[in-house]
Structures are given as structure tokens and as C-alpha cells.
Scaffold this motif. Structure first.
Motif, short mmCIF file in Angstrom:
data_model
loop_
_atom_site.label_atom_id
_atom_site.label_comp_id
_atom_site.label_asym_id
_atom_site.label_seq_id
_atom_site.Cartn_x
_atom_site.Cartn_y
_atom_site.Cartn_z
N THR A 145 15.12 -0.11 2.14
CA THR A 145 14.49 0.43 3.34
C THR A 145 13.55 -0.61 3.92
OG1 THR A 145 13.44 2.38 4.28
CG2 THR A 145 12.51 1.57 2.23
N ILE B 120 18.34 8.16 2.43
CA ILE B 120 17.78 8.98 1.35
C ILE B 120 18.07 10.47 1.58
CG2 ILE B 120 15.49 9.24 2.40
CD1 ILE B 120 16.12 8.75 -1.37
N THR B 121 18.10 10.90 2.83
CA THR B 121 18.33 12.33 3.09
C THR B 121 19.69 12.75 2.52
OG1 THR B 121 17.05 12.06 5.09
CG2 THR B 121 18.23 14.13 4.86
N GLU C 102 11.73 12.09 11.92
CA GLU C 102 10.83 11.60 12.97
C GLU C 102 10.06 12.80 13.48
OE1 GLU C 102 13.12 10.54 16.50
OE2 GLU C 102 14.85 11.46 15.59
N PRO C 103 8.97 12.52 14.17
CA PRO C 103 8.22 13.65 14.73
C PRO C 103 9.08 14.40 15.74
CG PRO C 103 6.94 11.60 14.84
CD PRO C 103 8.33 11.22 14.44
N ASP D 274 10.17 21.83 9.33
CA ASP D 274 10.04 20.43 9.76
C ASP D 274 9.57 19.69 8.52
OD1 ASP D 274 9.23 17.97 10.71
OD2 ASP D 274 7.97 18.77 12.32
N THR D 275 10.44 18.87 7.96
CA THR D 275 10.16 18.30 6.65
C THR D 275 9.76 16.83 6.76
OG1 THR D 275 12.48 17.63 6.36
CG2 THR D 275 11.87 19.84 5.59
N TRP D 276 8.57 16.53 6.32
CA TRP D 276 8.13 15.13 6.30
C TRP D 276 8.34 14.55 4.91
CZ3 TRP D 276 4.98 12.29 3.19
CH2 TRP D 276 4.78 10.96 3.60
N TRP D 277 8.97 13.43 4.87
CA TRP D 277 9.09 12.68 3.62
C TRP D 277 9.66 11.31 3.92
CZ3 TRP D 277 14.10 12.25 0.91
CH2 TRP D 277 15.16 12.86 1.57
N GLN D 278 9.96 10.55 2.89
CA GLN D 278 10.37 9.15 3.04
C GLN D 278 11.33 8.77 1.92
OE1 GLN D 278 6.22 7.71 2.40
NE2 GLN D 278 6.48 6.86 4.44
N GLU E 47 10.74 6.63 -0.06
CA GLU E 47 9.86 6.40 -1.20
C GLU E 47 9.42 7.69 -1.89
OE1 GLU E 47 9.56 5.14 1.81
OE2 GLU E 47 9.03 3.02 1.76
N ALA F 295 1.47 5.93 3.01
CA ALA F 295 2.82 6.21 3.46
C ALA F 295 3.26 5.36 4.64
CB ALA F 295 2.92 7.70 3.83
N ASP G 153 2.28 6.19 7.71
CA ASP G 153 2.23 7.09 8.86
C ASP G 153 0.79 7.46 9.21
OD1 ASP G 153 4.95 7.90 9.74
OD2 ASP G 153 5.16 8.42 7.63
N ILE H 240 2.22 14.98 11.96
CA ILE H 240 2.55 13.57 11.74
C ILE H 240 2.60 12.86 13.09
CG2 ILE H 240 4.23 11.97 10.72
CD1 ILE H 240 3.09 14.02 8.68
N ARG I 268 4.59 6.11 12.71
CA ARG I 268 4.23 4.95 11.88
C ARG I 268 3.03 4.22 12.48
NH1 ARG I 268 7.13 4.66 7.01
NH2 ARG I 268 6.23 2.58 6.93
N ASN J 188 11.16 3.59 14.47
CA ASN J 188 12.03 4.69 14.08
C ASN J 188 13.03 4.93 15.21
OD1 ASN J 188 13.12 7.15 13.26
ND2 ASN J 188 11.23 7.75 12.24
O1 PRX Z 1 7.52 7.91 9.87
C1 PRX Z 1 7.98 8.92 9.01
C2 PRX Z 1 9.33 9.43 9.51
O2 PRX Z 1 10.30 8.70 8.79
C3 PRX Z 1 9.68 7.79 7.89
C4 PRX Z 1 10.49 7.68 6.63
O3 PRX Z 1 11.73 7.13 6.92
P1 PRX Z 1 12.85 7.04 5.81
O4 PRX Z 1 12.29 6.42 4.60
O5 PRX Z 1 14.02 6.39 6.45
O6 PRX Z 1 13.20 8.52 5.48
C5 PRX Z 1 13.64 9.37 6.49
C6 PRX Z 1 14.07 10.69 5.92
C7 PRX Z 1 13.21 11.28 4.91
C8 PRX Z 1 8.32 8.37 7.65
O7 PRX Z 1 7.41 7.40 7.19
N1 PRX Z 1 9.48 10.86 9.25
C9 PRX Z 1 10.27 11.44 8.32
N2 PRX Z 1 10.22 12.78 8.43
C10 PRX Z 1 9.37 13.06 9.43
C11 PRX Z 1 8.89 11.84 9.95
N3 PRX Z 1 7.99 11.81 10.96
C12 PRX Z 1 7.56 12.98 11.46
N4 PRX Z 1 7.98 14.18 11.02
C13 PRX Z 1 8.89 14.28 10.02
N5 PRX Z 1 9.32 15.47 9.64
#
Ligand code: PRX
Length: 653
Positions: free
Chosen positions: A274, A320-321, A398-399, A421-425, A427, A508, A510, A522, A525, A531
Motif C-alpha cells: 500500500t 484489503i477490503t 473514502e469519506p 460507513d466503515t472506516w479502516w485501512q 493497516e 493513521a 487521516d 473522517i 488524508r 484517494n
Molecule cells: O483515508 C482513509 C480512507 O482510506 C484510507 C485507507 O485506504 P486503504 O488502506 O486502501 O484501505 C481502504 C479500505 C479499507 C484511510 O486512511 N478511508 C477508508 N474508509 C473510509 C475512509 N475515509 C473516510 N471514511 C471511510 N469510511
């Protein structure tokens, strides 16, 4: 770390007061209800080891129990120390002695209209045979295997087969170029590559095996000994004697008996590359036990998974998703997971809704960028399909703009489906922040609350918490089972990147704010990561690709807002010698970036300029370029600019 990673620069202008309670019926039947959610959050905070230990014991199969739940030697975490398990066993074998045996594990829909369903028993058989095929080529526990495939069932089979024999996979998105593929294979020192002749993407056939040939040409990826090729598109390709093998020839010769390797909880499971602020993409390292538990639990909690659900995550397994929420999380739970090779496009705008209707999808998880394309196609399209099977919607990557969220809720969710709305990475391994659908009201544009066991904080650069409703940096203060363990081969980079910005705390990348009720909003970045359509790209990667073209002297790349993609890539370029910019050179440079990285990195625009705005110490002031690319007024201080006339000429160009 860029100058913008400064909490004072993060201000949210979003004012959003709408809030949607879970429908009463949904909440009453939810796997996690409101009180339970808060109780779990408290329990995880009070005694994380007990909390995760109990879940690991109850939810996963272990060949041997662990001695200790957590060994935290900042920044290095070990979860379930000494425990032995196998992720493929947890995703397959343990479902075979139950009615799940003949339940659909994967329902796959191909782009040209072909389809395939694999029950747990069938998937188990295929995985075992393919695991034996890998072994027959000398792939062993501890080796790394590159997977460069389209969205076909073989992608999931290959991943599970690697996990079964203890070889770590590194899935490389099929849209990456031969160069990008080679860099990743070399960094991982992959012993084998699994690919296909080609893949169907929208109305085109994309070639894959020829890219692998290019990546391996002239001994440039010397670790790779074998290439396994799935026949998908029937194009003519060359097979290199002794190195290349057809999947359909090798697989049927193999025994379906392949006991799962006994893996240590902390054995390497996969590497996924990544982008970050600096350097080449990082190999994010995930290990077996913690990742298995974390994706298992979050799939259950967030998607309110029930035994009869048909669950569909539209991501590609190259990200990763796809790893966590198409393959491992759903299968570990014994769910039916839909996998789709296609994509909506003007010639087939209803492609996704056709799949929802055909299979009676109950849970639908996609990205805001996809929702924006649905909106563009018009709400008449989804209305032509029966979407009444849907009961839960999700977004990731993304947001999401509140208006897009509202459209999703009304048009796709019929005003009845909760939205997560799921935030993660990459990592975090799994979802870290969201509103559990039966436990909390959701607010359009807010990700929500940290999941149990995730200790988020919004901080300034010094690591001090900021008050409610103030923008800051999103940090996580305690380890969690799904967290990345390392950057492959570079522990110092791991420490510096994730635990060095805010000393000792996971950063993170963000910006975020927490409102007075604790909802996390959120804000995107704060580093030099762009993104684009939910795909993460480092500005530096694109800059390096541009300067590798002989005409380019210097390049600076920024993201600018884009209605469809979220962000688009704008590049500012200075040329060598007396060369002049032109439309044809701009096209050539865009094509060059595609060749170096892949189509996802293609700049939307190239601005030729005499010079780039720099500080006196020579640092490019990207912040100003961002303003220019977005057509905004230059914001903030410009006093550190070395040559103010550069700005003037850029404005005019
Ligand atoms: O900026 C955030 C955004 O995607 C980034 C992570 O990207 P990646 O590692 O490719 O993983 C994407 C899928 C999990 C984060 O640092 N991001 C991810 N989910 C959200 C988000 N920004 C806002 N809202 C979200 N739900």
C-alpha cells in the motif's frame, strides 16, 4: 511527514444534523444491540486480554491454545502467543461437519454472464487440490506467492490454498502494470506467481500473463520459479517451458487430501502493498491468529451476519477490503459471499442490481465512488430491479458526502436499510470505526464509533487530545488483534511511519473530528496520499513515475476534488532543457504513468510550468498546488516561498 499533517490545518466545514435510528425490527433482531455494544466497549477497555481471549476461544478453532493473549512491545504486538491454528481450516474444514457443508460459500458472477457456485465442501476440495499443486511446484511453508488475478473464484482459492500450506500470499491488483508487479514480487521475494491469461474488465479484455512475462523478463524478478496460469479469456499467450503451468492441467492431477499446516498465531499470513507518503509502496504484514479473529468478529458485528444471509462486498481481492470482507471474514463465519467480476458501465448500468436481484442479496457493501457512478446513471436504473432483499448497506474507502449517503439510503436502501460507513485501512486489517447497524443511530457522513477494543483518539501533533468538534489527527492508542505487525523487511520504517509521527501512538494518516456524542467524522488524508476512487496512491510514486520520463525534470503531484472519483490526480511538471509542453506530450506523460504504475494512477491533468513553488529549503509547497489545482484562492502563509513569481506564472498557466 508533510507540512499539512498539522492539526491546526484541519478544519471541518461540514454541518450535518440528520441522524437515523436503526429500524425497530432490525434492532430487535440484531446480533449486537445497543446495550451490548456499550457493554462490549467497556469490557474491551477494562480488560482487553480477557475480552479478546474469550472471543478467540469461542469463535475460532485452535490446534493448540495460546499461552498469553497479548505481548505488546511497542510498536511490536504479538497476539495469542504460542497459539496454533490455520486460517484456511477456520474458513473451510470446520464448517464441513455441519449443515454448512453444502451451503454456498462463494457465489461468483462473471463479467460475460457466466457464473459458478461453490459450496463449502466444493471449495474445500478445490483449495486442497490447489494447495497440493503449489506443493508440487516446491512452494513450502514460509515462502511467498504473488497472486495477480482477475475477480474469479481462483483468486479466493489461491489465497486459501496459500494460507493452508503456510505460504504467505501477496495479492497484486490486476490493474497494476508489469513494473509495479515486478517491484512487489521482488520486495516479497515471491517464489511463484498465480495469474490468468487475461481478465474481463468492463467491455474490454485486459491481459495479465503478458504483464507477468514482462515483469519476469531478463531475470528481473529472480526469486520467481513458477507461474501458474488460469485460462479465463482464451487469448493466445506464451507459456515458458519449465516455468509456466496451466492451472486446469495441474489441478485435476492433485489429491484432494491436504491437511492444513499447523501455523503459529504470529506466522506471516499475507503481505499487501500500500502507498504512503514516502518511498516505494510498503508491504503491510498481517499474521494469522489476530487477523483471523479480528476479521471474523468485525464481519459478524458490522454486517449483522445471519446464517441465511447472502452477503456481497463489491471490492476487488487485490485490496484489503477483498481480503477481509470477501474472503476471510465471511468464510470464517460460514457465510455465503458473492464475488463479482464485473462493474457498472454505460453499456450495462444496472449490472450490480441485476446481481442483487438474481441472488437475493441481503447485505451490500461498496465504495462511495461506486455510489457516485450510480447517482450519475440516474435513479431510474436501480428502480428497474427488485432490491427488496437488501436489509443492510455499507460503504468503505473514502469519506462519503452526506447527499450521496442520503441517495444511497433512499434509492438503494428503500429508506429501510441501515447504512454502515466503515472506516479502516490496509493497516488496521479490519473495520475499526462504524456504527453497528442495530446498536446506534447513523449520521450521514460520519463513520461513527470505534469498535470494541479500538482506542481511538483525536490528537494534535504533540499527541494531546483535542476537544470535541475540533479537527485533529486520528490516532489509535492501544494495540488490536487485526493491526499490521510490520512493514515487510523494514521494521524501522514500520516504527517511523506508524508510531513515529505521534510518538508511541498509532497514526493513521487521516484527519478527523469527534462530535459531542462521540461520532467520528473522517476528514481525509493529512499526508501525501491521494484517494482516487477509493484507491490509495502516494504522490511520490506518481512523481517518480513522471520524472522517469526523459522529458521531465521535476514533478509535483497533488489531489484535487473530483465529483466522481473523490480525488483526481493533478500533476505539475517542469521539462528538461528547452522542451515545450504540448497536449501530445501531456498524453505521453499520462501514458507513461500508466505503464509505470497502472491505469489507476493516470493523472487527470498535467500542468507544464517553468518552476515549482518551493520553500527556501527546497521543499515543494504542495499545499499551494492543491489550492491551484482545485481552483481555490491560495490559502495560508506564503512567506516561506522562495520565489513568489512562480505562483503568479502558475496561476496564469
Ligand atoms: O483515508 C482513509 C480512507 O482510506 C484510507 C485507507 O485506504 P486503504 O488502506 O486502501 O484501505 C481502504 C479500505 C479499507 C484511510 O486512511 N478511508 C477508508 N474508509 C473510509 C475512509 N475515509 C473516510 N471514511 C471511510 N469510511
Amino acid at each position: 511527514m508533510s507540512a499539512t499533517a498539522d492539526s491546526s490545518a484541519i478544519e471541518s466545514v461540514l454541518q450535518e444534523d440528520r441522524s437515523f435510528e436503526p429500524p425497530a425490527e432490525f434492532a430487535a433482531q440484531a446480533r449486537v444491540q445497543a446495550q451490548q455494544f456499550w457493554d462490549m466497549t467497556e469490557a474491551a477497555k477494562a480488560d482487553p486480554e480477557q475480552f479478546w481471549g474469550e472471543l478467540a476461544e469461542r469463535e475460532l478453532h485452535w490446534f493448540q491454545p495460546w499461552e498469553k493473549v497479548l505481548d505488546w512491545n511497542l510498536p511490536f504486538a504479538k497476539w495469542f502467543v504460542g497459539g496454533k491454528l490455520n486460517l484456511s481450516y477456520n474458513c473451510l474444514d470446520r464448517h464441513l461437519d455441519s449443515p454448512r457443508r453444502n451451503k454456498a460459500a462463494l457465489i461468483w458472477e462473471g463479467e460475460p454472464g457466466d457464473s459458478r457456485t461453490l459450496t463449502y465442501a466444493q471449495l474445500h476440495r478445490e483449495v486442497c487440490q490447489f494447495a497440493n499443486a503449489l506443493k508440487s511446484l516446491g512452494v513450502q511453508k514460509g515462502d511467498r506467492v504473488g497472486i495477480y488475478l482477475p475477480m474469479i473464484p481462483e483468486a479466493a482459492i489461491a489465497m486459501l490454498a496459500c494460507a493452508r500450506i503456510g505460504a504467505a500470499h501477496s495479492v497484486i491488483f490486476g490493474g497494476f502494470s508489469a513494473e509495479a508487479l515486478r517491484d512487489r514480487l521482488n520486495d516479497a521475494e515471491a517464489k511463484a506467481v498465480i495469474t490468468a491469461d487475461g481478465g474481463f474488465r468492463k467491455d474490454k479484455i485486459v491481459s495479465l500473463k503478458p504483464q507477468v512475462d514482462l515483469a519476469l523478463a531478463d531475470g528481473k524478478a529472480p526469486s520467481v520459479e513458477s507461474v501458474l496460469v488460469v485460462r479465463r479469456t482464451q487469448q493466445a499467450i506464451e507459456m515458458v517451458q519449465g516455468r509456466d503451468h496451466w492451472w486446469h492441467e495441474l489441478q485435476p492431477q492433485m489429491s484432494a487430501d491436504c491437511p492444513a499446516e499447523v501455523m503459529d498465531s504470529e506466522d506471516l499470513l499475507f503481505i499487501l502493498y500500500t502507498s504512503g507518503t514516502t518511498g516505494t509502496p510498503k508491504g503491510v504484514v498481517h499474521t494469522t491468529g489476530g487477523y483471523n479473529l479480528y476479521t471474523h468478529m468485525t464481519t459478524q458485528w458490522v454486517f449483522d451476519l445471519k446464517e441465511t444471509d447472502v452477503y456481497w462486498c463489491t471490492a476487488d481481492v487485490g485490496w484489503i477490503t477483498g481480503h477481509s470482507y470477501i474472503v476471510y471474514g465471511p468464510l470464517s463465519n460460514g457465510a455465503t459471499s458473492v464475488m463479482f467480476e464485473g462493474a457498472p458501465r454505460p453499456s450495462k448500468p444496472g449490472a450490480l442490481w441485476e446481481v442483487v436481484e438474481k441472488y437475493g442479496v441481503n447485505i451490500f457493501y461498496t465504495a462511495p465512488t461506486a455510489i457516485r457512478t450510480f447517482i450519475k446513471a440516474g435513479e431510474d436504473i436501480p428502480k428497474q430491479y427488485n432490491l427488496s432483499s437488501l436489509r443492510l448497506l455499507g460503504t468503505v474507502g473514502e469519506p462519503i458526502n452526506p447527499d450521496v449517503w442520503m441517495w444511497y439510503r433512499r434509492v438503494i436502501g428503500g429508506d429501510r436499510c441501515p447504512i454502515v460507513d466503515t472506516w479502516w485501512q490496509t493497516e488496521t486489517g479490519g473495520i475499526a470505526i462504524t456504527t453497528l447497524p442495530g446498536a446506534a443511530a447513523s449520521k450521514p457522513g460520519a463513520a461513527g464509533f470505534p469498535l470494541p477494543g479500538i482506542q481511538t483518539d483525536i490528537v494534535d501533533r504533540a499527541g494531546n487530545s483535542v476537544p470535541a468538534n475540533r479537527g485533529g489527527l486520528l490516532a489509535i492508542r492501544a494495540p488490536w488483534p487485526g493491526m499490521l505487525r510490520n512493514v515487510y523487511g523494514d521494521p524501522e520504517r514500520f516504527r517511523r511511519t506508524y508510531f513515529g509521527t505521534i510518538e508511541g501512538v498509532y497514526f493513521a494518516g487521516d484527519g478527523a473530528r469527534k462530535d459531542e456524542e462521540g461520532y467520528h467524522w473522517i476528514m481525509g488524508r493529512v499526508d501525501d496520499v491521494i484517494n482516487v476512487s477509493g484507491h490509495r496512491l502516494g504522490t511520490m510514486e506518481v512523481e517518480s513515475a513522471l520524472v522517469s520520463h526523459p522529458a521531465v525534470a521535476e514533478a509535483a503531484v497533488v489531489g484535487r476534488p473530483d465529483d466522481l472519483k473523490g480525488e483526481a490526480i493533478a500533476a505539475f511538471v517542469t521539462l528538461e532543457g528547452t522542451q515545450q509542453g504540448s497536449n501530445s506530450l501531456a498524453d505521453e506523460l499520462k501514458q507513461h504513468v500508466v505503464k509505470e504504475i497502472g491505469a489507476i494512477a493516470r493523472p487527470s491533468e498535467i500542468h507544464f510550468t517553468e518552476a515549482l513553488p518551493k520553500t527556501r529549503s527546497g521543499k515543494i509547497m504542495r499545499r499551494l498546488l492543491r489550492n491551484l489545482a482545485a481552483g481555490e484562492a491560495i490559502a495560508g502563509d506564503t512567506s516561506t516561498l522562495e520565489d513568489r513569481s512562480v505562483l503568479e506564472s502558475l496561476r496564469l498557466s
